[in-house]
Design an enzyme around this catalytic site. Structure first.
Site, PDB file in Angstrom:
ATOM      1  N   ASN A 205       6.620 -22.643  21.701  1.00 27.80           N
ATOM      2  CA  ASN A 205       5.592 -23.542  21.160  1.00 27.80           C
ATOM      3  C   ASN A 205       4.969 -22.904  19.926  1.00 27.80           C
ATOM      4  O   ASN A 205       5.341 -21.798  19.528  1.00 27.80           O
ATOM      5  CB  ASN A 205       4.536 -23.868  22.230  1.00 27.80           C
ATOM      6  CG  ASN A 205       3.904 -22.606  22.777  1.00 27.80           C
ATOM      7  OD1 ASN A 205       3.237 -21.874  22.052  1.00 27.80           O
ATOM      8  ND2 ASN A 205       4.145 -22.320  24.044  1.00 27.80           N
ATOM      9  N   ASP A 274       5.593 -24.529  29.986  1.00 26.63           N
ATOM     10  CA  ASP A 274       5.579 -25.150  31.311  1.00 26.63           C
ATOM     11  C   ASP A 274       6.976 -25.319  31.888  1.00 26.63           C
ATOM     12  O   ASP A 274       7.125 -25.521  33.080  1.00 26.63           O
ATOM     13  CB  ASP A 274       4.909 -26.531  31.230  1.00 26.63           C
ATOM     14  CG  ASP A 274       3.411 -26.393  31.022  1.00 26.63           C
ATOM     15  OD1 ASP A 274       2.840 -25.422  31.541  1.00 26.63           O
ATOM     16  OD2 ASP A 274       2.822 -27.247  30.332  1.00 26.63           O
ATOM     17  N   PRO A 299       6.252 -21.431  37.035  1.00 28.68           N
ATOM     18  CA  PRO A 299       5.038 -21.263  37.863  1.00 28.68           C
ATOM     19  C   PRO A 299       3.793 -21.338  36.987  1.00 28.68           C
ATOM     20  O   PRO A 299       3.831 -20.955  35.811  1.00 28.68           O
ATOM     21  CB  PRO A 299       5.198 -19.863  38.462  1.00 28.68           C
ATOM     22  CG  PRO A 299       6.208 -19.184  37.616  1.00 28.68           C
ATOM     23  CD  PRO A 299       7.081 -20.225  37.012  1.00 28.68           C
ATOM     24  N   ASP A 300       2.700 -21.860  37.548  1.00 31.38           N
ATOM     25  CA  ASP A 300       1.424 -21.872  36.822  1.00 31.38           C
ATOM     26  C   ASP A 300       0.739 -20.530  37.088  1.00 31.38           C
ATOM     27  O   ASP A 300       0.303 -20.253  38.223  1.00 31.38           O
ATOM     28  CB  ASP A 300       0.554 -23.040  37.284  1.00 31.38           C
ATOM     29  CG  ASP A 300      -0.654 -23.193  36.381  1.00 31.38           C
ATOM     30  OD1 ASP A 300      -1.460 -22.244  36.293  1.00 31.38           O
ATOM     31  OD2 ASP A 300      -0.781 -24.235  35.731  1.00 31.38           O
ATOM     32  N   ILE A 301       0.657 -19.689  36.055  1.00 29.43           N
ATOM     33  CA  ILE A 301       0.150 -18.318  36.231  1.00 29.43           C
ATOM     34  C   ILE A 301      -1.288 -18.339  36.759  1.00 29.43           C
ATOM     35  O   ILE A 301      -1.632 -17.648  37.719  1.00 29.43           O
ATOM     36  CB  ILE A 301       0.245 -17.522  34.908  1.00 29.43           C
ATOM     37  CG1 ILE A 301       1.701 -17.479  34.433  1.00 29.43           C
ATOM     38  CG2 ILE A 301      -0.327 -16.126  35.058  1.00 29.43           C
ATOM     39  CD1 ILE A 301       1.929 -16.823  33.082  1.00 29.43           C
ATOM     40  N   LYS A 331      -8.619 -29.100  34.687  1.00 29.35           N
ATOM     41  CA  LYS A 331      -7.934 -27.793  34.738  1.00 29.35           C
ATOM     42  C   LYS A 331      -8.874 -26.714  35.280  1.00 29.35           C
ATOM     43  O   LYS A 331      -8.460 -25.840  36.039  1.00 29.35           O
ATOM     44  CB  LYS A 331      -7.414 -27.398  33.352  1.00 29.35           C
ATOM     45  CG  LYS A 331      -6.175 -28.174  32.949  1.00 29.35           C
ATOM     46  CD  LYS A 331      -5.698 -27.821  31.547  1.00 29.35           C
ATOM     47  CE  LYS A 331      -4.592 -28.790  31.127  1.00 29.35           C
ATOM     48  NZ  LYS A 331      -4.203 -28.645  29.734  1.00 29.35           N
ATOM     49  N   LYS A 335      -7.448 -25.054  38.617  1.00 33.57           N
ATOM     50  CA  LYS A 335      -6.943 -23.676  38.467  1.00 33.57           C
ATOM     51  C   LYS A 335      -7.950 -22.641  38.966  1.00 33.57           C
ATOM     52  O   LYS A 335      -7.730 -21.443  38.831  1.00 33.57           O
ATOM     53  CB  LYS A 335      -6.573 -23.401  37.006  1.00 33.57           C
ATOM     54  CG  LYS A 335      -5.455 -24.330  36.507  1.00 33.57           C
ATOM     55  CD  LYS A 335      -4.936 -23.933  35.140  1.00 33.57           C
ATOM     56  CE  LYS A 335      -3.991 -24.982  34.597  1.00 33.57           C
ATOM     57  NZ  LYS A 335      -2.810 -24.416  33.943  1.00 33.57           N
TER      58      LYS A 335
HETATM   59  N1  CTP Z   1      -1.175 -21.692  32.015  1.00 31.11           N
HETATM   60  C1  CTP Z   1      -0.633 -20.896  33.007  1.00 31.11           C
HETATM   61  N2  CTP Z   1       0.611 -21.104  33.456  1.00 31.11           N
HETATM   62  C2  CTP Z   1       1.365 -22.120  32.984  1.00 31.11           C
HETATM   63  C3  CTP Z   1       0.820 -22.971  31.979  1.00 31.11           C
HETATM   64  C4  CTP Z   1      -0.449 -22.723  31.522  1.00 31.11           C
HETATM   65  O1  CTP Z   1      -1.338 -19.980  33.451  1.00 31.11           O
HETATM   66  N3  CTP Z   1       2.584 -22.300  33.433  1.00 31.11           N
HETATM   67  C5  CTP Z   1      -2.538 -21.425  31.563  1.00 31.11           C
HETATM   68  C6  CTP Z   1      -2.691 -21.265  30.058  1.00 31.11           C
HETATM   69  O2  CTP Z   1      -2.619 -19.894  29.692  1.00 31.11           O
HETATM   70  C7  CTP Z   1      -4.086 -21.805  29.813  1.00 31.11           C
HETATM   71  C8  CTP Z   1      -4.236 -22.877  30.902  1.00 31.11           C
HETATM   72  O3  CTP Z   1      -3.289 -22.567  31.910  1.00 31.11           O
HETATM   73  O4  CTP Z   1      -5.085 -20.824  30.027  1.00 31.11           O
HETATM   74  C9  CTP Z   1      -4.011 -24.285  30.426  1.00 31.11           C
HETATM   75  O5  CTP Z   1      -2.798 -24.383  29.704  1.00 31.11           O
HETATM   76  P1  CTP Z   1      -2.341 -25.765  29.063  1.00 31.11           P
HETATM   77  O6  CTP Z   1      -1.025 -25.559  28.394  1.00 31.11           O
HETATM   78  O7  CTP Z   1      -3.446 -26.377  28.293  1.00 31.11           O
HETATM   79  O8  CTP Z   1      -2.197 -26.708  30.325  1.00 31.11           O
HETATM   80  P2  CTP Z   1      -1.114 -26.864  31.424  1.00 31.11           P
HETATM   81  O9  CTP Z   1      -1.653 -26.288  32.686  1.00 31.11           O
HETATM   82  O10 CTP Z   1       0.202 -26.332  30.962  1.00 31.11           O
HETATM   83  O11 CTP Z   1      -1.089 -28.448  31.567  1.00 31.11           O
HETATM   84  P3  CTP Z   1      -0.571 -29.585  30.520  1.00 31.11           P
HETATM   85  O12 CTP Z   1       0.537 -28.927  29.734  1.00 31.11           O
HETATM   86  O13 CTP Z   1      -0.114 -30.665  31.395  1.00 31.11           O
HETATM   87  O14 CTP Z   1      -1.747 -29.958  29.684  1.00 31.11           O
END
Ligand code: CTP
Length: 390
Positions: A205, A274, A299-301, A331, A335
């Site tokens: 990105n 993502d 995975p969502d960290i 979020k 989160k």
């Molecule tokens: N983040 C994370 N793990 C992921 C994606 C995002 O920990 N796989 C964290 C990012 O570092 C940021 C927050 O979650 O602090 C939000 O990231 P963002 O890209 O805005 O949102 P997403 O959770 O990816 O949701 P979306 O793309 O649907 O807006």
């Protein structure tokens, strides 16, 4: 700050003029004192023009109302920097010799002393000089450098004077006015992640990493011990920040997990990808009219890490093109964050790569801040909020 800047005689005097100019540009009040040998390399007039102050020398001794300048000036300064500091001047200061205006001022000071050595490598390694350096270190005198490199005498080794950017980094680190994060450990993630498609291509990105790097830099200046987990960026590692490079989201997750337990604050400024390719191609995909790549989610960290949370403060970021407030709040809750910093992404691509940013900051306790400023100022603002919560 009020800086007294002593210049002793060596070829690096020309670099010292740059240092003085940078300090003046940063808003410091600088007074310069030169040894007689230093004036043979660069005229005092250079420093007078740069500082808009008198340049003191042994032949231009202060008289009349200023006749006590050798005491008043060092005692009214916040720091005394000697740059370049020659072997002769370092040794005289260590031995308490005050036979010129610069060394007299060094003796009369009651402020911190910084020495920026510059000399031949054999001179730097001379046991008598090294004894004097050790003595000064034991008296809390600060040394910036020297570094290893090619020297004016054409030999290579330790003795080279640091460069202007290194001087400024070190100076700001030691003398930053606010040290409210002393003893705190801050983990910052920054930049994009990269998910490989085949050996030459990847999904990523537009994140430049600037916001996260400013947070890491300013947290470090404010006294924190900072670890920066960084995706690929072209940015320099801030001074005294420990940087760990990662590529994929999974590597970032592993690294955050390893370091989370011991940190006081986690700031997830990274733009984590993502998606990843379900099955990575082992060979380069050859040109064809069309084909499909199957993606699976990463995975969502933050979600994973929030489950391990004890007393840490956890800050997330959000990048949104619409409904900024609503999505950011969602979020924040989903989160398990203490704060979320939400960026409005414009069609032009702003704020990616920009020095500026527009953000909303929401807290789990219902605080709300709206800010449009430089990324550096926003980083300071975020740290101001966090510092009150520690
Ligand atoms: N983040 C994370 N793990 C992921 C994606 C995002 O920990 N796989 C964290 C990012 O570092 C940021 C927050 O979650 O602090 C939000 O990231 P963002 O890209 O805005 O949102 P997403 O959770 O990816 O949701 P979306 O793309 O649907 O807006």
């Amino acid at each position: 700050m009020k800086i007294l800047f002593g210049v002793s005689g060596g070829i690096s005097v020309y670099k010292a003029a740059n240092f003085v100019s940078s300090l003046v540009k940063e808003g410091h009040e600088v007074n310069v004192v030169m040894t007689e040998n230093a004036t043979k390399f660069v005229s005092p007039l250079t420093f007078e023009a740069l500082t808009k102050n008198n340049c003191y020398t042994d032949t231009n001794m202060p008289v009349g109302k200023e006749s006590l300048a050798h005491i008043i000036l060092p005692q009214n300064s916040d720091v005394f920097v000697v740059c370049p500091a020659t072997a002769n001047t370092i040794s005289k200061i260590a031995l308490g010799i005050a036979d010129n205006l610069l060394t007299t001022m060094a003796m009369a000071r009651n402020c911190p002393l910084v020495l920026v050595p510059a000399m031949n490598n054999v001179m730097w390694q001379n046991p008598s000089l090294q004894d004097n350096v050790k003595k000064l270190l034991s008296q809390n005198v600060i040394f910036f450098g020297p570094t290893y490199g090619r020297l004016a005498c054409e030999s290579t080794g330790p003795g080279r004077m640091i460069e202007t950017h290194e001087f400024l980094e070190m100076f700001n680190y030691y003398f930053y006015p606010k040290k409210d994060f002393l003893g705190k450990k801050i983990l910052v993630t920054a930049g994009p992640t990269r998910e490989p498609i085949d050996p030459v291509r990847y999904i990523s990105n537009r994140s430049s990493g600037k916001m996260g790097y400013f947070l890491a830099q300013i947290a470090s200046l404010r006294g924190a011990q900072v670890k920066l987990i960084s995706g690929p960026t072209s940015l320099d590692t801030p001074y005294m920040v420990e940087r760990i490079n990662v590529e994929t989201s999974e590597e970032m997750l592993r690294c955050v997990r390893e370091n989370f337990e011991t940190c006081d604050i986690l700031i997830m400024a990274a733009a984590v990808s993502d998606f990843k390719v379900s099955e990575q191609f082992m060979n380069k995909i050859k040109k064809k009219d069309s084909f499909e790549i199957k993606l699976t989610s990463n995975p969502d960290i933050l979600k994973e890490i929030s489950k391990l949370k004890k007393n840490q403060l956890v800050v997330g970021f959000a990048a949104e093109t619409e409904n900024l407030n609503i999505y950011a709040k969602k979020k924040l809750e989903e989160k398990g964050l203490d704060y979320i910093v939400a960026n409005k992404i414009h069609n032009s691509g702003f704020p990616f790569g920009s020095e500026d940013n527009e953000v909303l900051i929401l807290s789990a306790e219902g605080d709300f801040f709206e800010l449009s400023s430089t990324k550096k100022d926003i980083a300071n603002f975020i740290l101001d909020i966090l510092s009150k919560k520690l």
